[in-house]
Write an enzyme that holds these catalytic residues in place. Structure first.
Site, PDB file in Angstrom:
ATOM      1  N   LYS A  62      -7.346  -8.573  -7.575  1.00  0.00           N
ATOM      2  CA  LYS A  62      -7.280  -8.713  -6.107  1.00  0.00           C
ATOM      3  C   LYS A  62      -7.947  -7.507  -5.443  1.00  0.00           C
ATOM      4  O   LYS A  62      -8.705  -7.660  -4.483  1.00  0.00           O
ATOM      5  CB  LYS A  62      -5.820  -8.866  -5.655  1.00  0.00           C
ATOM      6  CG  LYS A  62      -5.226 -10.227  -6.001  1.00  0.00           C
ATOM      7  CD  LYS A  62      -3.716 -10.314  -5.802  1.00  0.00           C
ATOM      8  CE  LYS A  62      -3.195 -11.668  -6.284  1.00  0.00           C
ATOM      9  NZ  LYS A  62      -1.727 -11.826  -6.199  1.00  0.00           N
ATOM     10  N   GLN A 106       3.534  -8.313  -5.165  1.00  0.00           N
ATOM     11  CA  GLN A 106       3.284  -9.120  -6.365  1.00  0.00           C
ATOM     12  C   GLN A 106       4.614  -9.540  -7.001  1.00  0.00           C
ATOM     13  O   GLN A 106       5.528  -8.721  -7.179  1.00  0.00           O
ATOM     14  CB  GLN A 106       2.428  -8.323  -7.361  1.00  0.00           C
ATOM     15  CG  GLN A 106       1.946  -9.119  -8.551  1.00  0.00           C
ATOM     16  CD  GLN A 106       0.982 -10.264  -8.205  1.00  0.00           C
ATOM     17  OE1 GLN A 106       0.257 -10.190  -7.208  1.00  0.00           O
ATOM     18  NE2 GLN A 106       0.974 -11.307  -9.003  1.00  0.00           N
ATOM     19  N   ASP A 129       0.046 -13.922   1.573  1.00  0.00           N
ATOM     20  CA  ASP A 129       0.391 -14.824   0.471  1.00  0.00           C
ATOM     21  C   ASP A 129       0.845 -16.179   1.016  1.00  0.00           C
ATOM     22  O   ASP A 129       0.916 -17.154   0.259  1.00  0.00           O
ATOM     23  CB  ASP A 129       1.549 -14.239  -0.360  1.00  0.00           C
ATOM     24  CG  ASP A 129       1.077 -13.586  -1.646  1.00  0.00           C
ATOM     25  OD1 ASP A 129       0.036 -14.005  -2.177  1.00  0.00           O
ATOM     26  OD2 ASP A 129       1.774 -12.656  -2.113  1.00  0.00           O
TER      27      ASP A 129
END
Ligand code: GUN
Length: 304
Positions: A62, A106, A129
């Site tokens: 990412k 995460q 997200d």
């Protein structure tokens, strides 16, 4: 067997890596344009707790993707003994930081931290997200929202690969909050890129193989390596494999092989189109995360 050593014509493989690359080129062009017009570059922050191998790789990819499109990025690392209160304080700090346009935490988190609490603490307009209940709710209601990256990546992949979805029967296997549930909602939407009839299957589903065999499109998102076998697939079906389980493999330098949820060697000969693992859905998740960050920076969804 891995995708590389099963003979499948490349025309049947769904190249998520290339499609993600195309999206990144588009994003990079827009970032360059915005920068030239005097806007700040989008800035993504990622919080990584602990040292899970898979999470380390995802987060590294990412951050690298941010560099590739001209974003700024910040990686915040914590040991897995960080307390829930400390993590929530960090989230609150990022919420208030005007330099940060969007951030992710995460998953999975250590067991002593409640992921729902952490996700709910993220400001919805910075939740790139698309996991916050506000964004999920807006998505379900058909309102502008930051959409979860893997589900929107699957819809975008089907569209960009010219795979017709309207009126098709799509069977989604797995009902997680991250993939199965939201992708079932997106694929049923009244949109040219969706309009599927969706069946959502899960661990309590009876006659799973029979239901799968009626699918024009199968989305496998259960996290069980090679779960989907040839007897579950109608010849000509499109198969989307979301799985990425690390399975021990002494023959590999890394010590593991990445396995999808689909038994590729069995299923690929039957499928009209199929995503490989790796190189299918994974790169699309990252591309859509970047797109969400750009949209957050522009204040497109929740005006700043
Ligand atoms: N863990 C597995 N997939 C994801 C994802 O898309 N986002 C975050 N934050 N964690 C994950």
């Amino acid at each position: 067997m891995t995708p590389e050593n099963v003979l499948v014509e490349t025309s049947r493989l769904i190249d998520g890596k290339q499609t993600a690359e195309d999206i990144k080129v588009e994003i990079a062009a827009e970032v360059a344009q915005r920068r030239a017009a005097g806007h700040k570059v989008p800035h993504l922050a990622a919080i990584l707790v602990g040292h899970d191998g898979g999470s380390e790789t995802y987060v590294r990819n990412k951050v690298l993707a941010c560099e590739r499109v001209g974003f700024a990025s910040t990686l915040l690392r914590y040991e897995d003994d960080i307390t829930e209160a400390e993590l929530l304080a960090k989230v609150a700090e990022l919420n208030e930081d005007p330099e940060i346009d969007g951030f992710i935490v995460q998953l999975p988190l250590p067991r002593h931290i409640d992921p729902d609490k952490v996700i709910e603490a993220i400001r919805p307009e910075k939740d790139v997200d698309g996991f916050h209940p506000m964004n999920i709710g807006r998505m379900v209601a058909g309102l502008p929202a930051l959409l979860p990256a893997t589900p929107s990546g699957i819809v975008e992949l089907l569209a960009r690969q010219g795979i017709k979805t309207s009126g098709k029967h799509c069977v989604v296997i797995g009902r997680s909050n991250i993939v199965g549930t939201p992708v079932s909602i997106l694929l049923a939407k009244n949109l040219d890129t969706a309009n599927c009839t969706v069946t959502l299957c899960h661990s309590r589903t009876q006659n799973l193989a029979d239901i799968c065999r009626t699918a024009d499109i199968v989305v496998a998102a259960i996290g069980r390596p090679e779960f989907v076998t040839a007897d579950m697939i109608k010849p000509g079906a499109v198969v989307i494999d979301v799985g990425t389980t690390r399975v021990a493999d002494a023959s590999k330098k890394s010590g593991f092989t990445l396995k999808g949820d689909v038994n590729f060697s069995e299923v690929a000969p039957l499928a009209s189109r199929i995503t490989p693992v790796p190189g299918g859905v994974g790169p699309m998740t990252i591309a859509m995360l970047l797109l969400n960050t750009l949209r957050a920076a522009k204040g497109e969804i929740h005006p700043k």
